[in-house]
Design a protein around this motif. Structure first.
Motif, PDB file in Angstrom:
ATOM      1  N   UNK A 191       0.824  -1.204   0.000  1.00 54.81           N
ATOM      2  CA  UNK A 191       0.000   0.000   0.000  1.00 54.81           C
ATOM      3  C   UNK A 191       0.865   1.263   0.000  1.00 54.81           C
ATOM      4  N   UNK A 192       1.914   1.253   0.814  1.00 56.55           N
ATOM      5  CA  UNK A 192       2.804   2.405   0.877  1.00 56.55           C
ATOM      6  C   UNK A 192       3.537   2.606  -0.456  1.00 56.55           C
ATOM      7  N   UNK A 193       3.938   1.514  -1.087  1.00 59.04           N
ATOM      8  CA  UNK A 193       4.633   1.628  -2.370  1.00 59.04           C
ATOM      9  C   UNK A 193       3.705   2.194  -3.435  1.00 59.04           C
ATOM     10  N   UNK A 194       2.436   1.784  -3.423  1.00 59.10           N
ATOM     11  CA  UNK A 194       1.484   2.333  -4.393  1.00 59.10           C
ATOM     12  C   UNK A 194       1.332   3.843  -4.210  1.00 59.10           C
ATOM     13  N   UNK A 195       1.303   4.280  -2.969  1.00 56.76           N
ATOM     14  CA  UNK A 195       1.212   5.717  -2.700  1.00 56.76           C
ATOM     15  C   UNK A 195       2.444   6.435  -3.241  1.00 56.76           C
ATOM     16  N   UNK A 196       3.627   5.897  -2.972  1.00 53.88           N
ATOM     17  CA  UNK A 196       4.860   6.538  -3.421  1.00 53.88           C
ATOM     18  C   UNK A 196       4.941   6.572  -4.937  1.00 53.88           C
TER      19      UNK A 196
END
Length: 311
Positions: free
Chosen positions: A243-248
């Motif tokens: 999820x964090x990677x998708x945001x970044x």
């Protein structure tokens, strides 16, 4: 499998109270009452579905469209020795024709609107409750509103603003903020940190297979509860990392070399990328009431709490 409303079992046998309710509901539909009004009447009389829930238009149509309502099989033929039925075959077929006619008269469903500032992005300026995306009616423009108050919910329901007015105002403010002196340098540092974090997350996610294999190798050495907890923690970590990677990934290609390129990026960026940039710059958007029409300029109704860079 739940029994069919109106019958004691799936093989038949009338349930007198439920059958009466469904017959009266059918009469109301034949007399021009719409499905929502009919459901309100049925619920007000205390009738419930076989699962104990209140009736909704969708459930009412599904139940009354079941061929067993008239003792028919799936091909529309009478079921032998079925016994008394909720509806006569004539009533059943008339009702299906009515449903088809009503469906053809319904306006075409509008495409769902992807709101920029829901899920905590905007709050009511009167009660500070998070605003939600909604439409006043089926053909109305998307808007934000403070939800009506109810038990356990301290919202006031008094503030509403069209989505285009609110979102355009916020977008203009964000782009203007990024043009102020020092803002682009600060954003450049943030983007560099994001790219470095994205690279670390990619490596961490790629190593998930190895971590799960190592965990399975320890299964016999751990008590079941400890193994289950470790497995859950590993899965949760992988999900949060993705999820964090998708945001970044939504942010790391943001151009910072001038107003024109930034505006061009905004106008063509996916909604998720626009949302990510807004959340990066803004802590909260507060929407004020219109003040009986006194605040006509949408900028007068929008207060923005910025995420200022540390001094």
């Amino acid at each position: 499998m739940a029994r069919l409303s109106g019958y004691l079992s799936r093989r038949g046998g009338l349930h007198p109270e439920e059958a009466s309710a469904l017959r009266q509901a059918t009469s109301r539909l034949f007399n021009g009452q719409n499905k929502a009004e009919t459901c309100r009447w049925v619920n007000a009389q205390g009738y419930r579905t076989t699962l104990g829930n209140e009736w909704t238009p969708e459930v009412l149509v599904r139940v009354l469209s079941h061929p067993r309502m008239a003792g028919l099989d799936d091909e529309g033929n009478p079921v032998e020795d079925f016994g008394p039925t909720v509806l006569t075959p004539d009533e059943y077929f008339r009702l299906q024709a009515l449903f088809v006619e009503q469906k053809s008269q319904q306006p075409q469903a509008r495409e769902a609107f992807d709101y920029l500032l829901t899920h905590g992005g905007a709050e009511c300026g009167k009660c500070k409750y998070d605003m939600v995306g909604t439409r006043v009616s089926g053909d109305a423009d998307p808007s934000y509103r403070c939800p009506p108050p109810r038990a356990g919910q301290a919202s006031c329901g008094r503030v509403r603003m069209n989505a285009d007015r609110l979102e355009d105002t916020v977008a203009e403010a964000v782009l203007a903020e990024l043009m102020r002196p020092g803002a682009q340098e600060h954003l450049a540092r943030l983007l560099a940190d994001m790219r470095a974090e994205a690279k670390r997350l990619e490596e961490h996610i790629a190593g998930a297979v190895r971590r799960f294999e190592e965990l399975r190798g320890m299964r016999d050495a751990l008590v079941p509860a400890a193994y289950a907890a470790a497995e859950k923690a590993t899965k949760d970590d992988l999900r949060e990392s993705r999820n964090r990677l998708r945001f970044l990934e939504q942010m790391i290609d943001l151009p910072i070399d001038g107003v024109a390129s930034l505006v061009e990026w905004w106008n063509s960026a996916p909604r998720a990328s626009q949302r990510a940039l807004v959340r990066l710059e803004i802590a909260k958007v507060r929407v004020l009431a219109a003040g009986r029409g006194k605040l006509r300029d949408p900028r007068e109704r929008v207060l923005i709490d910025w995420r200022r860079p540390p001094a």
